[in-house]
Design a protein around this motif. Structure first.
Motif, PDB file in Angstrom:
ATOM      1  N   VAL A 139       1.683  18.149  -3.043  1.00 45.47           N
ATOM      2  CA  VAL A 139       2.345  17.307  -4.088  1.00 45.47           C
ATOM      3  C   VAL A 139       1.099  16.798  -4.700  1.00 45.47           C
ATOM      4  N   ARG A 140       0.246  16.471  -4.185  1.00 43.26           N
ATOM      5  CA  ARG A 140      -1.246  16.069  -5.033  1.00 43.26           C
ATOM      6  C   ARG A 140      -1.657  17.143  -5.960  1.00 43.26           C
ATOM      7  N   ARG A 141      -1.517  18.419  -5.499  1.00 40.08           N
ATOM      8  CA  ARG A 141      -2.047  19.573  -6.317  1.00 40.08           C
ATOM      9  C   ARG A 141      -1.084  19.708  -7.545  1.00 40.08           C
ATOM     10  N   GLN A 142       0.303  19.470  -7.191  1.00 36.72           N
ATOM     11  CA  GLN A 142       1.334  19.660  -8.385  1.00 36.72           C
ATOM     12  C   GLN A 142       1.101  18.386  -9.322  1.00 36.72           C
ATOM     13  N   LEU A 143       0.747  17.271  -8.810  1.00 37.77           N
ATOM     14  CA  LEU A 143       0.505  16.121  -9.745  1.00 37.77           C
ATOM     15  C   LEU A 143      -0.681  16.361 -10.621  1.00 37.77           C
ATOM     16  N   GLU A 189       2.776  10.598 -23.621  1.00 33.70           N
ATOM     17  CA  GLU A 189       2.124  11.624 -22.501  1.00 33.70           C
ATOM     18  C   GLU A 189       0.888  11.027 -21.892  1.00 33.70           C
ATOM     19  N   LEU A 190       0.328  10.175 -22.836  1.00 34.54           N
ATOM     20  CA  LEU A 190      -0.816   9.068 -22.063  1.00 34.54           C
ATOM     21  C   LEU A 190      -0.230   8.326 -21.017  1.00 34.54           C
ATOM     22  N   LYS A 191       1.020   7.582 -21.378  1.00 32.65           N
ATOM     23  CA  LYS A 191       1.626   7.030 -20.133  1.00 32.65           C
ATOM     24  C   LYS A 191       2.164   7.658 -18.857  1.00 32.65           C
ATOM     25  N   HIS A 192       2.430   8.901 -19.124  1.00 29.69           N
ATOM     26  CA  HIS A 192       2.675   9.674 -18.104  1.00 29.69           C
ATOM     27  C   HIS A 192       1.808  10.051 -17.172  1.00 29.69           C
ATOM     28  N   TYR A 193       0.482  10.416 -18.101  1.00 28.27           N
ATOM     29  CA  TYR A 193      -0.654  10.852 -17.371  1.00 28.27           C
ATOM     30  C   TYR A 193      -1.092   9.727 -16.474  1.00 28.27           C
ATOM     31  N   LYS A 194      -1.154   8.336 -16.912  1.00 23.11           N
ATOM     32  CA  LYS A 194      -1.648   7.185 -16.182  1.00 23.11           C
ATOM     33  C   LYS A 194      -0.699   7.090 -14.768  1.00 23.11           C
ATOM     34  N   ILE A 195       0.452   7.348 -15.029  1.00 14.39           N
ATOM     35  CA  ILE A 195       1.282   7.044 -13.934  1.00 14.39           C
ATOM     36  C   ILE A 195       1.065   7.885 -12.544  1.00 14.39           C
ATOM     37  N   TRP A 196       0.558   9.257 -13.020  1.00  8.52           N
ATOM     38  CA  TRP A 196       0.276  10.171 -12.122  1.00  8.52           C
ATOM     39  C   TRP A 196      -0.987  10.052 -11.640  1.00  8.52           C
ATOM     40  N   GLU A 197      -1.925   9.424 -12.540  1.00 12.09           N
ATOM     41  CA  GLU A 197      -3.197   9.327 -11.941  1.00 12.09           C
ATOM     42  C   GLU A 197      -3.207   8.150 -11.041  1.00 12.09           C
ATOM     43  N   ASN A 198      -2.056   7.313 -11.090  1.00 14.16           N
ATOM     44  CA  ASN A 198      -2.139   6.202 -10.232  1.00 14.16           C
ATOM     45  C   ASN A 198      -2.025   6.678  -9.010  1.00 14.16           C
ATOM     46  N   TYR A 199      -1.373   7.882  -8.678  1.00 17.43           N
ATOM     47  CA  TYR A 199      -1.054   8.545  -7.341  1.00 17.43           C
ATOM     48  C   TYR A 199      -2.223   9.394  -6.806  1.00 17.43           C
ATOM     49  N   GLU A 221       0.783  -1.138   0.157  1.00 15.94           N
ATOM     50  CA  GLU A 221      -0.017  -0.056  -0.101  1.00 15.94           C
ATOM     51  C   GLU A 221       0.973   1.307  -0.119  1.00 15.94           C
ATOM     52  N   ARG A 222       0.524   2.317  -0.787  1.00 14.20           N
ATOM     53  CA  ARG A 222       1.300   3.399  -1.024  1.00 14.20           C
ATOM     54  C   ARG A 222       1.003   4.465   0.107  1.00 14.20           C
ATOM     55  N   LYS A 223       2.026   5.056   0.544  1.00 17.52           N
ATOM     56  CA  LYS A 223       1.706   6.112   1.538  1.00 17.52           C
ATOM     57  C   LYS A 223       0.816   7.242   1.178  1.00 17.52           C
ATOM     58  N   PRO A 224      -0.026   7.953   1.754  1.00 20.77           N
ATOM     59  CA  PRO A 224      -0.719   9.127   1.240  1.00 20.77           C
ATOM     60  C   PRO A 224       0.027  10.251   0.962  1.00 20.77           C
TER      61      PRO A 224
END
Length: 293
Positions: free
Chosen positions: A10-14, A51-61, A2-5
């Motif tokens: 950081v969430r705003r920047q993501l 770009e879509l791959k990077h978007y999905k990485i950030w969406e994961n967080y 499980e990822r740390k919150p």
């Protein structure tokens, strides 16, 4: 595991990063489908997928879907179509660099953030470098045409302004000199490329040089067709020349990653010095030949 919150900042920047990525994905996809050149279309599609791959990485967080900016899509899509895909893409990427995203801060909570950022930037830069575009391949011809027109025609207009002090005659002379200059520059550029064995690019180089020259001539002569005062027309022509220098210096600085201030300053100084010398010569000619109109 499980990822740390993540923290609110950081969430705003993501989320900003997500919006940038999905917006650029949409822009690259639209451009790829519109451009006829298969090589460029494939390159743009490859960047769109990144770009879509990077978007999905950030969406994961963030755990949140983000919509693209419609205004940014509209703006950069048309900029790329009108001024060239390389210019449009690099201008867009510079806008992304200025976004409020601190990757060092992100890396403290998301260890792979720095690596992802470096990988995507390096990969995109490599892809952008292999784009093939006439506007950039013949940028030297365009610059040659603009430089020569600004220096020669502005100098001619400055000299004639004081010597003749008649806007219509100065405008007519400027137009004739401009057309002759454009034809002369085009011919020289054509012969230069032919002598180097570049038969294929000779015609295009000549055309780009001539069009750029005529574009500058129109800007410089126009004030003499609008104003009745020759000196007011000259002042506006000088302002026009600075504006043209600003535009193409900015274009080259973005498209070819060259310093803007140095190129802009050099060209403005050169045009101004030539204009002042020509103005002085016009004054001397008026006295020497006793011209009175």
């Amino acid at each position: 595991m499980e990822r740390k919150p993540i923290s609110p900042e950081v969430r705003r920047q993501l989320i900003i990063a997500q919006r940038n990525e999905i917006t650029e994905h949409a822009i690259y996809t639209r451009l790829a489908s519109k451009i006829k050149d298969k090589h460029n279309s494939q390159v743009l599609q490859a960047i769109a997928e990144d770009e879509l791959k990077h978007y999905k990485i950030w969406e994961n967080y963030t755990g949140r879907a983000v919509n693209p900016s419609r205004w940014e899509i509209f703006k950069f899509y048309w900029i790329a179509l009108i001024f060239g895909i390389t210019f449009g893409i690099k201008l867009m990427e510079k806008g992304e660099e200025s976004a409020q995203i601190n990757y060092d801060q992100l890396a403290k909570e998301i260890p792979e953030a720095a690596t992802i950022s470096k990988e995507e930037n390096d990969h995109e830069e490599e892809l952008i470098k292999i784009l093939k575009e006439d506007k950039l391949e013949y940028i030297g011809s365009i610059v040659l045409g603009l430089n020569d027109a600004l220096v020669e025609i502005l100098g001619t207009l400055a000299g004639l302004t004081f010597a003749l002090q008649n806007t219509k005659i100065v405008a007519l002379t400027g137009i004739i000199a401009g057309i002759a200059g454009a034809l002369s520059m085009s011919s020289s550029e054509y012969l230069s490329h032919r002598s180097e064995g570049n038969d294929e690019g000779a015609v295009k180089s000549a055309v780009f040089t001539g069009i750029a020259y005529l574009f500058a001539v129109v800007f410089l002569v126009a004030p003499y067709l609008i104003f009745t005062s020759p000196f007011m027309a000259l002042i506006v022509a000088v302002i026009d020349s600075i504006f043209v220098v600003f535009l193409y210096s900015y274009y080259i600085s973005i498209a070819n990653d060259q310093p803007f201030r140095k190129r802009f300053g050099e060209m403005v100084i050169l045009s101004t010095v030539v204009g002042l010398i020509s103005f002085g010569l016009g004054y001397l000619a008026r006295i020497a030949f006793g011209i009175e109109l």
